[in-house]
Design a protein around this motif. Sequence first.
Motif, PDB file in Angstrom:
ATOM      1  N   LEU A  10       0.826  -1.202   0.000  1.00  0.00           N
ATOM      2  CA  LEU A  10       0.000   0.000   0.000  1.00  0.00           C
ATOM      3  C   LEU A  10       0.865   1.259   0.000  1.00  0.00           C
ATOM      4  CD1 LEU A  10      -2.867   1.089   0.006  1.00  0.00           C
ATOM      5  CD2 LEU A  10      -2.831   0.937   2.506  1.00  0.00           C
ATOM      6  N   GLN A  23       0.932   4.246  -2.870  1.00  0.00           N
ATOM      7  CA  GLN A  23       0.584   5.626  -2.519  1.00  0.00           C
ATOM      8  C   GLN A  23       1.770   6.582  -2.639  1.00  0.00           C
ATOM      9  OE1 GLN A  23      -1.098   4.962   1.392  1.00  0.00           O
ATOM     10  NE2 GLN A  23      -3.147   4.677   0.547  1.00  0.00           N
ATOM     11  N   ALA A  59       1.961  11.170  -8.479  1.00  0.00           N
ATOM     12  CA  ALA A  59       0.520  11.230  -8.750  1.00  0.00           C
ATOM     13  C   ALA A  59       0.160  10.832 -10.175  1.00  0.00           C
ATOM     14  CB  ALA A  59      -0.010  12.627  -8.442  1.00  0.00           C
ATOM     15  N   ARG A  78      -0.157   6.894 -10.403  1.00  0.00           N
ATOM     16  CA  ARG A  78      -1.114   6.170  -9.544  1.00  0.00           C
ATOM     17  C   ARG A  78      -2.383   5.703 -10.236  1.00  0.00           C
ATOM     18  NH1 ARG A  78      -1.276  10.253  -5.008  1.00  0.00           N
ATOM     19  NH2 ARG A  78       0.919  10.727  -5.100  1.00  0.00           N
TER      20      ARG A  78
END
Length: 124
Positions: free
Chosen positions: A89, A93, A97, A100
Amino acid sequence: MQFTISQRFFFDAAHTLRREIEAEGSRRIHGHTYHAEVSLSGPRDPATGMVLDLGLLRRGLDVVREQLDHHMLDEVPGLGIPTLENLCLFIAQALPAELRPRVSRVRVWREALGDSCALDFTPP
């Protein structure tokens, strides 16, 4: 058509872990070589012939690796308890960006122990 590309990296890190089984060794500071693979899925861009330039994925993974390699995982901000699940995870994350939304799978494993965990993302 949907394509999936992936890139692997490894990192060496130490941690502790509170467990019911193998408790004594897990509670002491110990380390592992971790391997991780991030997969991105999507259509092939007709102009480039690629889902994404693998160089961009490698660059994003370098950012993630820098946060984990030769660190005490117990102290990595945002990781939480240093389990394989939480590492999957965290890696997903911690990616830039722009990568993702295309992540379809993150897998982390410890080759020497035969342990692994995969986080699969459901396609939209």
